[in-house]
Design an enzyme around this catalytic site. Sequence first.
Site, PDB file in Angstrom:
ATOM      1  CD  GLU A 239     -12.210 -30.140 -36.771  1.00  0.00           C
ATOM      2  OE1 GLU A 239     -11.668 -30.729 -37.715  1.00  0.00           O
ATOM      3  OE2 GLU A 239     -11.906 -30.349 -35.571  1.00  0.00           O
TER       4      GLU A 239
ATOM      5  CG  ASN B  31     -17.235 -28.678 -32.048  1.00  0.00           C
ATOM      6  OD1 ASN B  31     -17.171 -27.971 -31.044  1.00  0.00           O
ATOM      7  ND2 ASN B  31     -16.409 -29.707 -32.242  1.00  0.00           N
TER       8      ASN B  31
ATOM      9  CG  HIS C 174      -8.015 -28.430 -29.439  1.00  0.00           C
ATOM     10  ND1 HIS C 174      -7.971 -29.450 -28.519  1.00  0.00           N
ATOM     11  CD2 HIS C 174      -8.987 -28.763 -30.316  1.00  0.00           C
ATOM     12  CE1 HIS C 174      -8.865 -30.368 -28.832  1.00  0.00           C
ATOM     13  NE2 HIS C 174      -9.508 -29.976 -29.921  1.00  0.00           N
TER      14      HIS C 174
ATOM     15  CD  GLU D 151     -12.992 -31.144 -30.234  1.00  0.00           C
ATOM     16  OE1 GLU D 151     -11.798 -31.177 -30.595  1.00  0.00           O
ATOM     17  OE2 GLU D 151     -13.936 -31.376 -30.996  1.00  0.00           O
TER      18      GLU D 151
ATOM     19  CG  ASP E 288      -6.405 -29.978 -25.665  1.00  0.00           C
ATOM     20  OD1 ASP E 288      -6.435 -28.936 -26.354  1.00  0.00           O
ATOM     21  OD2 ASP E 288      -6.402 -31.111 -26.181  1.00  0.00           O
TER      22      ASP E 288
END
Length: 302
Positions: free
Chosen positions: A128, A171, A208, A235, A237
């Site tokens: 990030e 990432n 996400h 990650e 979702d």
Amino acid sequence: ASTLGAAAAQSGRYFGAAVAGGKLGDSQYTTILNREFNSITAENEMKWDHTEPSRNNFTFGSADRIANHARSQGKQLRGHTLVWHSQLPDWVKAIGDANTLRSVMNNHINQVAGRYRGQIHSWDVVNEAFEDGGSGALRSSVFRNVLGTGFLEEAFRTARTADPAAKLCYNDYNIEDWNAAKTQGVYRLVRDFKARGVPIDCVGLQSHFGNNPPGSFQTTVASFAALGVDVQLTELDISQASPTAYATTVRACMNVARCTGITTWGVRDSDSWRGNDNPLLFDRSGNKKPAYDAVLTVLNGT
Ligand code: G3I
């Protein structure tokens, strides 16, 4: 194949989950984890605040617990994360001297990646680092502000030495829409690293999502892969876990040879950081949701 991990393995991919060490005593949780997933990411336990709470005082108890679980269950292990502005102890944020911060960052990478050397299939070396919104630039952080933009390159070079067998990933979130300035900023970074021989092996698209992946998602996966790096959905979702949205997302990965694995950010909806979004593949009672069947079908290529 009848589980996510075994189905993904048919095409040489992994299907993993983020694991909270404190839940490994919950038998419903570990039953699903051990049965369905073949890769594990520590949800929090390998982050800087857990592993080096004060300078050169390394604490690996909770991270080791997860690594030991992976080893005893024959699961692959993903490393998350070495250099991140968040979950960063105040003592690091307070460093104003570049030589000191450089040595602290490299020591952290050497100690943490060194401890799990040979056990981690992929490390999120830097997490990030890009700013949200329209600039495509690096965000403000102690690393950028004190070391300059070269901190990324330095971190990747150090990580390569600390664990030569691990794939080294950059990432980030909100880099799944090809048209976003943030995506283009990360793309330029990876292209530059590849052109100059800076060690980088993979890009982690956190994934996400709101109710759906962006329409350009497969283009993004394919475009990063075309730079000569693997792509991993790290990650995943999706709010409310529509089966179609999950199938579209997983198919985008399956359609790109260098998209090598997928991790959901938790096991059951009750394990998710997203509160009431119910974004995962198992419900609060541990039952498979409709999205689970949709994902399994895509992984099985039927
Ligand atoms: O363990 C403490 C507990 O002792 C304390 O009582 C409680 C009170 O706040 O906090 C607990 O720690 C929390 C920790 O999760 C474990 O549950 C932290 O406050 C909380 O900030 C932390 O949140 C994590 C978050 O990263 C922190 O940034 C989430 O679990 C984790 O899912 C989330 O993961 C991030 C990825 O690392 C990077 N990408 C985004 C993703 C979602 O935010």
